[in-house]
Design an enzyme around this catalytic site. Structure first.
Site, PDB file in Angstrom:
ATOM      1  N   HIS A 198       0.366  -8.409  -2.485  1.00  0.00           N
ATOM      2  CA  HIS A 198       1.788  -8.134  -2.264  1.00  0.00           C
ATOM      3  C   HIS A 198       2.064  -8.392  -0.782  1.00  0.00           C
ATOM      4  O   HIS A 198       1.593  -7.645   0.079  1.00  0.00           O
ATOM      5  CB  HIS A 198       2.112  -6.689  -2.644  1.00  0.00           C
ATOM      6  CG  HIS A 198       1.854  -6.393  -4.083  1.00  0.00           C
ATOM      7  ND1 HIS A 198       1.344  -5.194  -4.525  1.00  0.00           N
ATOM      8  CD2 HIS A 198       2.026  -7.163  -5.195  1.00  0.00           C
ATOM      9  CE1 HIS A 198       1.222  -5.225  -5.843  1.00  0.00           C
ATOM     10  NE2 HIS A 198       1.628  -6.418  -6.268  1.00  0.00           N
ATOM     11  N   GLU A 203       2.910  -5.895   2.096  1.00  0.00           N
ATOM     12  CA  GLU A 203       1.924  -4.859   2.395  1.00  0.00           C
ATOM     13  C   GLU A 203       1.006  -5.362   3.513  1.00  0.00           C
ATOM     14  O   GLU A 203      -0.192  -5.598   3.327  1.00  0.00           O
ATOM     15  CB  GLU A 203       1.169  -4.488   1.121  1.00  0.00           C
ATOM     16  CG  GLU A 203       2.101  -3.868   0.090  1.00  0.00           C
ATOM     17  CD  GLU A 203       1.508  -3.720  -1.306  1.00  0.00           C
ATOM     18  OE1 GLU A 203       0.263  -3.847  -1.452  1.00  0.00           O
ATOM     19  OE2 GLU A 203       2.271  -3.493  -2.261  1.00  0.00           O
ATOM     20  N   HIS A 236      -4.237  -2.753  -0.355  1.00  0.00           N
ATOM     21  CA  HIS A 236      -2.811  -2.672  -0.648  1.00  0.00           C
ATOM     22  C   HIS A 236      -2.123  -1.629   0.230  1.00  0.00           C
ATOM     23  O   HIS A 236      -2.762  -0.903   0.982  1.00  0.00           O
ATOM     24  CB  HIS A 236      -2.588  -2.281  -2.113  1.00  0.00           C
ATOM     25  CG  HIS A 236      -2.817  -3.378  -3.084  1.00  0.00           C
ATOM     26  ND1 HIS A 236      -1.791  -4.143  -3.609  1.00  0.00           N
ATOM     27  CD2 HIS A 236      -3.959  -3.856  -3.636  1.00  0.00           C
ATOM     28  CE1 HIS A 236      -2.295  -5.039  -4.447  1.00  0.00           C
ATOM     29  NE2 HIS A 236      -3.610  -4.894  -4.480  1.00  0.00           N
ATOM     30  N   GLU A 249      -5.302   1.931  -1.194  1.00  0.00           N
ATOM     31  CA  GLU A 249      -3.886   2.024  -0.841  1.00  0.00           C
ATOM     32  C   GLU A 249      -3.711   2.715   0.514  1.00  0.00           C
ATOM     33  O   GLU A 249      -4.369   3.723   0.800  1.00  0.00           O
ATOM     34  CB  GLU A 249      -3.120   2.809  -1.909  1.00  0.00           C
ATOM     35  CG  GLU A 249      -3.114   2.173  -3.288  1.00  0.00           C
ATOM     36  CD  GLU A 249      -2.123   1.023  -3.420  1.00  0.00           C
ATOM     37  OE1 GLU A 249      -1.390   0.747  -2.439  1.00  0.00           O
ATOM     38  OE2 GLU A 249      -2.071   0.422  -4.500  1.00  0.00           O
TER      39      GLU A 249
END
Length: 375
Positions: free
Chosen positions: A166, A169, A259, A335
């Site tokens: 993504h 990010e 991410h 994350e």
């Protein structure tokens, strides 16, 4: 006053700019997609004046909860990024203000990671005798898909790291940079010992097109790459297509997919407990990885994260689930927050490129402790 976003990763539309320094803005959709949340623009104005901004379509963005307790990132030099006071009110208006100390300033959703820095990372890394650069193929827009192979490919254990599926990010590529530079540090005993046992395959930016275009989650074709792993195509998702083929040729003994999360103000991992082949061995590796990382980096925690998948209910279009099932290996999504780390807040910078970089370096610690158990 002038606002411009015609540069690498730029994204904003000016709706209205009044004489009293009130500016109404809108975030542009991702290319060929309904996703939107990333913004990055430059303001040229008058030193000493306060400019008041409203992002008019904040309530229509992809992750509205992500605006709660969020602070806009800003920089005068493109190097040091600080946070400016931001409000998301009951009417779901995102507003922020700033008094100019210099005539020109950047504002962004998070500290950017430029394509030029990406190219510099690749070219500097290849100077090391430990590293070779490979081009796996081309993106939809024709950019190279860069792979760094660090270590001896004859090593039995193969560790894969991907970042920035993504594109908005950006903390993911800052994290990858930290991991890469520690691996290439020949004075780092842990890194060099790890490379005696494993070879690393690292894709620092999976979504070059989206990064340059100023997208949050999509590539140039509008594909969310982290939903393409079960059946990628050269037309829609060549980035995943080529990386997946390379994985099949090398094998995978451990996989980290880096991410950022819009809503949760924590650093955490998502595991692959829902894949059909999940077993006690993989569960033990996941638990040990988290325990070791938590012990060496307090930015990482295990209390908050995503809900766990039910057995056999994993979404195999997602990278860590597909890799975990295909290769029966340790496979984690890491994350990081767009906001601040609620456990260790920094009011000046929030979560930042520097903290992401340092987290990347400490990812080697659990891999070093577990490397002999990976196969």
């Amino acid at each position: 006053m002038n606002i411009n976003c015609l540069f690498d990763s730029g994204n904003i539309e000016v709706i209205e700019a009044s004489d009293n320094n009130a500016v109404k803005l809108a975030i542009r959709n991702d290319s060929n997609s309904e996703f939107k949340q990333w913004f990055h623009f430059r303001l040229h104005g008058e030193i000493g004046k306060t400019y008041n901004f409203e992002i008019t379509n904040a309530k229509d963005c992809s992750y509205v909860d992500g605006w709660n307790d969020y602070q806009v990132a800003a920089s005068y030099d493109g190097e040091f990024w600080f946070r400016v006071h931001t409000k998301f009110d009951a009417d779901k208006r995102l507003t922020f203000s700033h008094q100019l100390e210099h005539s020109t300033i950047f504002f962004a959703y998070f500290e950017p990671y430029s394509y030029q820095r990406h190219l510099s990372l690749i070219h500097q890394a290849q100077h090391s005798e430990l590293c070779q650069h490979q081009v796996l193929g081309q993106t939809v827009d024709g950019h190279d898909i860069d792979l760094l192979v660090i270590g001896d490919e004859s090593r039995e254990r193969k560790i894969w790291v991907t970042a920035r599926q993504h594109p908005g990010e950006t903390m993911a590529e800052w994290c990858a940079e930290g991991l890469i530079e520690r691996l290439l540090n020949e004075d780092d005993a842990l890194a060099q010992s790890l490379l005696q046992q494993a070879v690393f395959y690292i894709v620092p930016n999976m979504n070059i097109d989206g990064s340059i275009r100023g997208n949050l989650r999509s590539n140039a074709a509008g594909a969310n790459l982290n939903r393409e792993w079960q059946n990628p195509s050269l037309e829609k998702s060549p980035e995943v297509y080529h990386v997946r083929n390379k994985m099949k040729s090398t094998g995978v003994d451990a996989f980290l997919d880096l991410h950022g999360d819009e809503g949760l103000p924590y650093v955490f991992v998502a595991a692959c407990e829902g894949i059909p082949s999940y077993d006690d061995r993989i569960k033990q590796l996941e638990e040990e990885f988290s325990s070791i990382l938590k012990s060496v980096n307090p930015d990482f925690q295990t209390e908050y994260g995503y809900d766990k998948d039910e057995p056999g209910k994993a979404n195999l279009t997602v990278a860590n689930a597909w890799v975990g099932e295909e290769f029966k290996c340790l496979s984690l999504t890491l994350e990081m927050p767009f906001k601040d780390n609620a456990n260790l807040p920094d009011k000046q910078t929030g979560w930042s490129g520097d903290r992401s970089y340092l987290l990347g370096q400490t990812l080697l610690n659990p891999l070093y402790q577990l490397v002999k158990k990976l196969r």
